[in-house]
Design an enzyme around this catalytic site. Structure first.
Site, PDB file in Angstrom:
ATOM      1  N   PHE A 254      -5.441  -1.190 -10.851  1.00 31.44           N
ATOM      2  CA  PHE A 254      -5.175  -1.368  -9.627  1.00 31.44           C
ATOM      3  C   PHE A 254      -5.393  -1.497  -8.066  1.00 31.44           C
ATOM      4  O   PHE A 254      -5.666  -1.810  -6.578  1.00 31.44           O
ATOM      5  CB  PHE A 254      -3.588  -0.757  -8.960  1.00 31.44           C
ATOM      6  CG  PHE A 254      -2.737   0.080 -10.345  1.00 31.44           C
ATOM      7  CD1 PHE A 254      -2.086  -1.206 -10.772  1.00 31.44           C
ATOM      8  CD2 PHE A 254      -2.926   1.352 -10.137  1.00 31.44           C
ATOM      9  CE1 PHE A 254      -1.597  -0.544 -12.041  1.00 31.44           C
ATOM     10  CE2 PHE A 254      -2.094   1.576 -11.463  1.00 31.44           C
ATOM     11  CZ  PHE A 254      -1.185   0.465 -12.146  1.00 31.44           C
ATOM     12  N   GLY A 719      -2.319 -16.931  -9.833  1.00 36.98           N
ATOM     13  CA  GLY A 719      -2.735 -15.394 -10.667  1.00 36.98           C
ATOM     14  C   GLY A 719      -0.952 -14.433  -9.941  1.00 36.98           C
ATOM     15  O   GLY A 719      -0.646 -15.328  -8.570  1.00 36.98           O
ATOM     16  N   GLU A 722      -1.015  -9.669  -7.335  1.00 36.75           N
ATOM     17  CA  GLU A 722      -1.058  -8.733  -6.185  1.00 36.75           C
ATOM     18  C   GLU A 722       0.624  -9.158  -5.627  1.00 36.75           C
ATOM     19  O   GLU A 722       1.136  -8.561  -4.484  1.00 36.75           O
ATOM     20  CB  GLU A 722      -2.077  -8.737  -5.850  1.00 36.75           C
ATOM     21  CG  GLU A 722      -3.240  -8.509  -5.837  1.00 36.75           C
ATOM     22  CD  GLU A 722      -4.036  -8.393  -5.795  1.00 36.75           C
ATOM     23  OE1 GLU A 722      -5.059  -7.593  -5.321  1.00 36.75           O
ATOM     24  OE2 GLU A 722      -4.894  -9.666  -6.724  1.00 36.75           O
TER      25      GLU A 722
END
Lengths: 756, 330, 166
Positions: A254, A719, A722
């Site tokens: 993370f 991506g 997040e």
């Protein structure tokens, strides 16, 4: 490599790409076979434990190690007085991004300076882990204390404007936002605060370090093995090619394992000093004391609109903090720059240095807390206007980037909200606060926008095809559970037209071609570009081999007309299997490589940034129930609809998106690192007192995606690591506002903030 | 942890003998003591493992009471059918504490001796009078959101962490102790001490004295009882406030009530003042509120925990309301 | 040093341990069974969950000497439909908490079968369904920071459904 992937997006739903495929590492992880960094046995293995400073700033005047050395089984105690030297960390340079990997510039055990409360000041090496830890408790450092600034609330007035960098500006001005705010028909002007957070990956950072002369092998919990390798070579003055970093499994990161922190360096140092293989597994408390976390923030968001809810002023300013020794100002307003059309925009990021451990990246640094503020403020403006919060957002959806004017590479927030509203039953929401009930529970529904930029990093990939039909894809990236290994294998299987079972993806080893770090939600797209390129080269090589053989059905066929399927290359119903091509050419295998240079990468990145703004976006829908007696908040339903381009693996993608939402729920309701204002000590450095969500906190989370490819990205993918934490805390806060009529500006939303 | 000798006596006399040595500590499930030993907060020279002693049953007492052996595991206590029926609040209290894994390990006796979760107690770098008498208390002017508001002193504001003990306090439980001088019985509400000037002394246990059982007197009122725990996540967290309550109402009048609070005091807090005001009064929300507010009137709050008085009041009212309506609290 | 004997995953292991060695460290460092994980070493995460005589416990807070004569099952000794169900429902990401989640779930299903209530079980001693909220509460001693809770729940409900409810 071309910068558009229009040709590839057409085939984005291949045989494997787009499907819900089981993780390739599933069996290893469910049988205990998967070994993590602290789980490699070596003959003569010794165990290290850290001694942490208990003052925030000062100098060591002495370190009494006598009692520790007297414990049976202690091999050595290393302090600044006897430790072998380590070279200082290299200065940060954007020409060599590996210089970003140093968590702090502190040269541990080569200095008598203490820069934060918890800094390691000694290392005990012993025959057993129990002995090392016990002996560490007997080491007595003595200090000369120096004045320290540790209280963020007290020091934030000393913040200075943050400097921008190549990939993130720290300020923006368009028009005259303060003037527009003053004359706006409707406005809100709110100050938010967010606390420090810690990653709390369940695997504490661990290193097993083994020297053989100047050769070094490190089993490491790392998110970037290539940079870690270079950094270790630099710090210990040995050739980079002799350093091998292995991270086949990483127990969560993370962002917390994206840098090299004290534990890694000191394990390697202890192994060097003692001549033994050394394992250093941090205690949970040790993680808090040696690995940075997310900065706290104070943020002002002021919004002005006309009578119809069209923004006339958008102001977002922030204060974050770094350590005096390391850290980077967070891009807190970075998302706000791109979210809403407004003729007047004012963004500023400020930063203050404190005598605390450096901050570091934590899932969506900047955007996760920045979206909390701006998306809460938008909700409050909707209340002020008496307008539905979705409608307010739609009225301010931009056609081009609001600040830079670039094209938006692909943005389907309107569709995301439309689908989400339908699926979540938004129309059943009574807009009045505090009136929806389920029995005694107060019910509230809130929305917020998710936003995270899409990036790519360089990736080197090789693909090797054997005569037996097996494919080996090699790239030194890290798999922390994002599904990377599985999706890259899916891509290669489709590109070469072979069964998924015949593809093996090798990763997590710095001896492999240098791969991208697991960060910035960039790894999958970065590696995919390399896999596509390498597979393309491989097909061309195979075609070249085939065409040389008289009678080959592939003679005269152009590469772009090839179809890779059924373990071979075909055109118009005619072709050859790979086995036939290789046999005819007398080859046992063929291999192709994709290489990406750093310079080319930087040039391309900067060029693309002028062309368009790319981001993953989403619409977060949250329903909460609030106990009217105790004001306990429970999240009862969640829906996230995301615009993330092509989804390669429906199963792992859903988990990634849910995971971000779960962390966002924690951020909203319970997570905070408590730092004592007097001495900078982290007070709740444990999983019992730092409250990450448990099973009982998390409802069914419905995640949907639009699945429209972004033609500017490899395979049209973006991506997804997040984006889903962004907006999540605001969605909760907005739902709580709806349930109770109370706007909580200060995270986490604990019940005491809703009482009275 | 500091090296220690380990003994596992086969009978209670040997255990008491072994624990009579200075620096000896009894070990039950280990869920608190092993943690504290690893942290260096507890540093026994000898650990006397009592889990081999035959105090692991729940037995009926004449008249409907229960005798709970000190070595009964938390999970076994919570699942006991008699406990579920006669003292539901006790089962709920146990089940709201810790996790299933920890409840499978932890013993009733050990739970009585659980030590505070005040973060300054756990951190050697901080001042804590409970850990190091005379060093001061960093919680007074530090993070004290979890700290106690009743029964505190200038030297310590640490809250007692147990859930089980709160129910035991409400149920008039009696603790049976065995020492070198024989057996004695102490009401649970007298078992834990308030901190005063000696916060390091947490119970009335004499050195080497062993908790052997907890006895619950018959309590018909307890069949209608509840344990309500309020915390920062839905499970696996210590209480901010908890309420153990049993209530009997006849013709709109409170005829019997047992009430104890957790999370608000250095020991499980029997709310005797509230009970006194409730009995004989109307079974309505305003009466509940008046009683709760009277109980909390003496609250002494600090920077972060002022909300606890209001939260305790609200939780008492909600729990009594639920018990008097027999309905779902939600 | 104390000699202890434990039946670990079906084989009898005899080992000498100091009394301060935890069951977790004995398994990981002495017996090489690294399936049980160390996440906090203080009973706050559940990654170290193993079955001791069939009951799920946190091996980090257990002294090995206390488990002399016990039967210990770690993930290495587990062959259970839950494992495949975890893969099918993606009940993990990084995999670090997974062995603990699996051992915990196995222990949890056995507890349910044996009539163990939970904090969300209605009062009284009657039969009840193993609902999703029951499973969530009963599994709350196992943290998953990747947030795979939905997948874990699906996997458990899937297997529990096949095994029937009490």
């Amino acid at each position: 490599m071309s910068t558009t992937y229009a040709d590839k997006t057409a085939s984005a739903t291949g045989k494997y790409v787009g499907r819900a495929v089981d993780r390739v590492d599933g069996p290893a992880k469910t049988t205990g076979e998967a070994r993590f960094a602290a789980e490699y046995p070596y003959p003569g293995l010794a165990y290290a434990a850290l001694v942490h400073a208990t003052i925030p700033r000062g100098r060591l005047t002495a370190v009494d190690t006598a009692a520790a050395l007297a414990v049976r089984g202690v091999i050595d105690v290393l302090t600044h007085e006897n430790a072998p030297p380590m070279k200082p960390a290299p200065k940060v340079s954007f020409l060599d991004l590996s210089t970003l990997v140093s968590g702090t510039p502190v040269n541990y055990l080569a200095t008598d300076e203490v820069h934060w409360n918890g800094q390691p000041v000694a290392v005990v090496v012993a025959e057993t882990p129990e002995t090392a830890r016990y002996a560490a408790s007997l080491v007595r450092p003595a200090y000369e204390e120096l004045p320290a600034a540790v209280d963020f609330a007290a020091e934030e007035g000393n913040a200075v404007p943050q400097k921008g960098n190549l990939i993130s500006e720290a300020a923006a001005d368009k028009g005259d936002a303060p003037a527009a705010l003053a004359t706006a028909a409707h406005s809100v002007d709110l100050t938010f605060s967010t606390p420090p957070h810690h990653h709390n990956a369940i695997e504490p950072h661990a290193t097993t370090a083994v020297w053989d002369g100047d050769r070094l092998t490190v089993h490491e919990a790392a998110q970037n093995i290539a940079w870690t390798r270079r950094h270790l070579a630099q710090r210990f003055g040995v050739p980079e090619k002799g350093v091998r970093v292995l991270s086949p499994y990483v127990g969560g990161g993370f962002g917390g394992k994206g840098s090299v922190w004290a534990g890694t360096l000191l394990a390697v140092l202890a192994a060097r000093a003692t001549g033994r293989p050394v394992r250093l597994a941090l205690t949970r408390e040790g993680v808090y004391h040696t690995v940075g976390g997310r900065t706290p923030s104070t943020q002002r968001v002021a919004l002005g609109s006309d009578a119809d809810g069209r923004l006339t002023a958008l102001i977002h300013t922030s204060v974050s903090r770094t350590g005096r020794a390391g850290g980077m100002g967070e891009p807190i307003t970075a998302g706000t720059r791109h979210l809403y059309a407004s003729p007047n925009i004012h963004l500023r990021q400020n930063v203050v240095q404190l005598d605390l451990l450096a901050n570091t990246f934590m899932r969506a640094p900047g955007e996760s807390i920045g979206t909390f503020a701006v998306e809460s403020a938008m909700d409050e403006l909707a209340c002020e206007l008496g307008l539905d919060p979705i409608e307010l957002r739609l009225r301010n959806e931009p056609d081009r980037d609001p600040v830079g004017g670039q094209r938006l590479a692909h943005r389907r927030l309107r569709e995301a909200y439309a689908l989400g509203a339908e699926r979540f039953g938004w129309s059943t929401r009574d807009p009045r606060p505090g009136v929806m009930r389920d029995g005694r529970w107060l019910v509230g529904m809130g929305v917020a926008t998710a936003y995270h930029p899409s990036m790519r990093m360089p990736a080197n990939v090789t693909v090797r095809l054997g005569a037996d039909g097996t494919v080996v894809v090699r790239c030194g990236l890290q798999e922390m559970g994002m599904g990377t290994a599985t999706v890259q294998a899916q891509i290669a299987a489709d590109e070469l037209g072979v069964p998924l079972e015949s593809v093996r993806f090798e990763y997590g080893d710095s001896d492999l071609p240098s791969g991208p770090g697991a960060g910035g939600s960039a790894q999958t797209a970065s590696a995919a570009a390399g896999v596509l390129d390498a597979c393309d080269k491989l097909r061309r090589t195979l075609l070249g081999l085939a065409r040389r053989v008289p009678g080959s059905p592939l003679r005269g066929v152009r590469p772009e007309d090839l179809e890779a399927r059924d373990g071979g290359l075909y055109h118009a119903g005619r072709g050859q299997t790979y086995a036939e091509i290789l046999a005819a050419a007398g080859r046992g295998h063929v291999e192709a490589e994709s290489r990406a240079g750093m310079l080319g990468f930087m040039v391309r990145t900067l060029r693309e940034r002028r062309q368009w703004v790319r981001a993953a976006t989403g619409a977060q829908f949250c329903e909460v129930r609030v106990d009217p007696d105790t004001m306990e908040v429970r999240v009862s339903r969640w829906l996230g609809v995301f615009d993330v381009g092509t989804v390669i693996n429906a199963r792992t993608a859903a988990s990634q998106l849910r995971g971000g939402i779960v962390m966002g729920i924690g951020m909203a309701l319970s997570e905070q690192t408590l730092i004592d204002h007097r001495d900078g000590r982290i007070v709740n450095a444990s999983l019992s007192e730092y409250h990450v969500p448990v099973h009982a906190d998390i409802p069914r989370i419905d995640v949907q995606w639009l699945n429209e490819p972004d033609s500017t990205m490899p395979l049209g993918l973006r991506g997804i690591g997040e984006v889903s934490i962004t907006g999540a805390a605001a969605a909760v806060a907005n739902a709580v506002r709806h349930a109770t009529g109370r706007r909580v500006l200060d995270l986490p939303i604990t019940l005491d903030k809703l009482m009275g | 942890m500091k090296p220690f000798a380990y003994v596992k006596p086969a009978d209670v006399e040997a255990a008491i003998q072994a624990a009579a040595q200075p620096g000896a500590r009894f070990l039950g499930g280990g869920t608190n003591l092993v943690d504290l030993m690893r942290e260096g907060i507890e540093q026994p020279d000898t650990v006397v493992d009592v889990t081999g002693l035959p105090f692991d049953t729940v037995d009926d007492l004449p008249g409907g009471g229960l005798r709970i052996g000190a070595l009964v595991r938390n999970s076994a206590l919570a699942a006991d059918r008699r406990v579920r029926e006669r003292y539901p609040m006790l089962s709920q209290a146990v089940l709201s504490g810790a996790s299933a894994q920890l409840r499978n390990m932890a013993t009733v006796g050990g739970n009585l001796l659980q030590r505070t979760r005040c973060p300054y107690f756990y951190d050697h770098a901080s001042a804590c009078n409970k850990r190091e008498p005379g060093r001061g208390c960093d919680a007074l002017d530090g993070f004290n959101r979890g700290a106690a508001i009743l029964g505190v002193s200038a030297s310590c504001v640490a809250a007692h962490p147990s859930d089980l003990c709160v129910a035991l306090a409400a149920l008039d439980a009696v603790v049976e102790l065995r020492g070198q001088d024989g057996t004695r019985r102490v009401p649970l509400t007298d078992f834990h001490r308030l901190p005063g000037d000696t916060p390091e002394v947490e119970t009335v246990l004499a050195p080497g004295e062993l908790v052997t059982a907890v006895e619950l007197p018959p309590a018909p009122v307890a069949a209608n009882s509840r344990y309500r725990k309020v915390r920062d996540r839905a499970s696996y967290a210590f209480a901010l406030v908890s309420v153990a309550a049993a209530l009997e109402v006849r013709d709109g009048v409170v005829t019997d009530v047992c009430l104890a609070l957790g999370g608000v005091a250095p020991r499980p807090w029997r709310a005797t003042e509230a009970e006194r005001l409730l009995v004989g009064g109307p079974a309505d929300e305003s009466a509940y509120r008046r009683a709760a507010e009277a109980e909390l009137a003496g609250a002494s709050t600090r920077r972060d925990n002022a909300f606890k008085a209001a939260l305790a009041t609200a939780t008492i009212v909600a729990t009594l309301r639920e018990l008097s309506t027999g309905g779902d609290p939600r | 040093m104390t000699q202890i004997r434990m039946n670990v995953n079906g084989s009898v292991e005899s080992l000498d341990v100091e009394p301060w060695v935890s069951l977790l460290d004995a398994l990981r460092e002495r017996l090489g069974l690294t399936g049980p994980k160390k996440g906090c070493d203080q009973g706050a995460c559940g990654a170290c969950t193993v079955l001791a005589d069939g009951l799920r416990i946190n091996a980090c807070l257990a002294l090995a000497v206390q488990y002399d004569g016990s039967e210990i099952t770690t993930i290495e000794g587990v062959a259970h439909p839950l494992q495949e169900a975890f893969v099918r429902h993606d009940g993990f990401q990084c995999g670090y908490c997974t062995p603990g989640q699996l051992c915990s779930a196995i222990g949890m299903l056995a507890e349910y079968e044996a009539g163990m209530p939970s904090a969300v079980t209605p009062p009284g001693a009657g039969a009840y369904e193993l609902s999703e909220s029951e499973v969530r509460e009963r599994m709350s001693g196992n943290l998953c920071r990747c947030g795979a809770y939905n997948g874990i729940l699906d996997a458990i409900m899937d297997v529990a459904g096949e095994e029937g409810t009490r």
